[in-house]
Design a protein around this motif. Sequence first.
Motif, PDB file in Angstrom:
ATOM      1  N   LEU A   1      31.932  -7.234 -58.181  1.00 15.07           N
ATOM      2  CA  LEU A   1      30.726  -6.289 -57.814  1.00 15.07           C
ATOM      3  C   LEU A   1      30.029  -5.899 -58.779  1.00 15.07           C
ATOM      4  N   LYS A   2      29.964  -6.655 -60.068  1.00 11.01           N
ATOM      5  CA  LYS A   2      29.221  -6.647 -61.339  1.00 11.01           C
ATOM      6  C   LYS A   2      28.931  -5.049 -61.770  1.00 11.01           C
ATOM      7  N   VAL A   3      30.443  -4.492 -61.727  1.00 11.95           N
ATOM      8  CA  VAL A   3      30.430  -3.095 -62.229  1.00 11.95           C
ATOM      9  C   VAL A   3      31.632  -3.145 -63.479  1.00 11.95           C
ATOM     10  N   ASP A   4      31.176  -2.508 -64.629  1.00  8.58           N
ATOM     11  CA  ASP A   4      31.983  -2.535 -65.479  1.00  8.58           C
ATOM     12  C   ASP A   4      33.082  -1.585 -65.343  1.00  8.58           C
ATOM     13  N   PRO A   5      34.441  -1.871 -65.178  1.00 11.54           N
ATOM     14  CA  PRO A   5      35.246  -0.761 -64.594  1.00 11.54           C
ATOM     15  C   PRO A   5      35.460   0.372 -65.734  1.00 11.54           C
ATOM     16  N   GLU A   6      35.710   0.052 -67.155  1.00  8.90           N
ATOM     17  CA  GLU A   6      35.714   1.045 -68.053  1.00  8.90           C
ATOM     18  C   GLU A   6      34.373   2.127 -67.901  1.00  8.90           C
ATOM     19  N   SER A   7      33.360   1.607 -67.996  1.00  2.00           N
ATOM     20  CA  SER A   7      32.148   2.330 -67.726  1.00  2.00           C
ATOM     21  C   SER A   7      32.288   3.279 -66.486  1.00  2.00           C
ATOM     22  N   ALA A   8      32.534   2.637 -65.156  1.00  4.30           N
ATOM     23  CA  ALA A   8      32.550   3.455 -64.159  1.00  4.30           C
ATOM     24  C   ALA A   8      33.796   4.428 -64.218  1.00  4.30           C
ATOM     25  N   LEU A   9      34.796   4.077 -64.878  1.00  6.22           N
ATOM     26  CA  LEU A   9      35.923   5.107 -64.729  1.00  6.22           C
ATOM     27  C   LEU A   9      35.491   6.427 -65.695  1.00  6.22           C
ATOM     28  N   GLU A  10      34.951   6.209 -66.821  1.00  8.82           N
ATOM     29  CA  GLU A  10      34.270   6.973 -67.670  1.00  8.82           C
ATOM     30  C   GLU A  10      33.321   7.811 -67.292  1.00  8.82           C
ATOM     31  N   ARG A  11      32.508   7.418 -66.346  1.00  8.96           N
ATOM     32  CA  ARG A  11      31.369   8.157 -65.899  1.00  8.96           C
ATOM     33  C   ARG A  11      32.086   9.112 -64.646  1.00  8.96           C
ATOM     34  N   THR A  12      33.212   8.648 -64.138  1.00 13.58           N
ATOM     35  CA  THR A  12      33.905   9.553 -62.944  1.00 13.58           C
ATOM     36  C   THR A  12      34.547  10.469 -63.978  1.00 13.58           C
ATOM     37  N   ASN A  13      35.125  10.227 -65.089  1.00 15.75           N
ATOM     38  CA  ASN A  13      35.871  11.268 -65.975  1.00 15.75           C
ATOM     39  C   ASN A  13      34.848  12.296 -66.320  1.00 15.75           C
ATOM     40  N   LYS A  14      33.826  11.992 -66.806  1.00 13.98           N
ATOM     41  CA  LYS A  14      32.666  12.914 -67.261  1.00 13.98           C
ATOM     42  C   LYS A  14      32.144  13.737 -65.919  1.00 13.98           C
TER      43      LYS A  14
END
Length: 258
Positions: free
Chosen positions: A207-220
Amino acid sequence: MKYSREAQLKAIDRLLTIMDELRVGCPWDKKQTMESLRHLTIEETYELGDAILDNDLEEVKKELGDLLLHIVFYAKIGSETQDFDIADVANSISEKLISRHPHIYGDIDVANADEVATNWEKLKLKEGKKSVLEGVPRSLPALVKASRIQDKVAGVGFDWEEPQQVFEKVQEELEELQHEVNENNQEKIEAEFGDVLFSMINYARFLKVDPESALERTNKKFIKRFQYLEGKAKELNKDLSDMTLKEMDIFWEEAKQL
């Protein structure tokens, strides 16, 4: 602001001089070793990651400076033991970049970035690597490590052909997890849960999504909403533990609109 190459080199020379002076004159800097700096370097790397996710370019600049200081510091320590210095560090990466980019410095043709990545992994094997996975640091956080593992093996062709196939694998792993949950086998639940995460991280790549960045944005996002909830409870002179889930959900929905 863009500086000339002369000004850039002068700035680096200034930093090297300051490092020399600190290593001689500052009690804290004098006693540092590579081992003592290691955890600080990791911390600085995460701080840079935070600044990038926040799109705070001023902070990115500052954090890059902190990391550059660490690189200079390690090089200074290496020079004291006569193992390497900053010139060795710069020359080493320059030589690697030239070697790994034959489409720029050689006669290899590539059609796109994917072919560049594939050639990169093949060249590493030619350089003596026994496995394409040797370049994945053991100490990486598990989520990041899974992502890098999948990138590496995909670079040599071990990959799914279509995103739908990966999504079907995610569904398959979820079904297997649910089966073990129903069986109440804790060891197998953990194993299947790991498989679910691994397959989701793989799907993110398609999906061209960086999972670490995606999860961290959800954390924030979660932190922001929960702190809004805490603030509203304080306004009512209530503890969260005294509020019902229904009451909390009202403020949670409000927070989602902010």
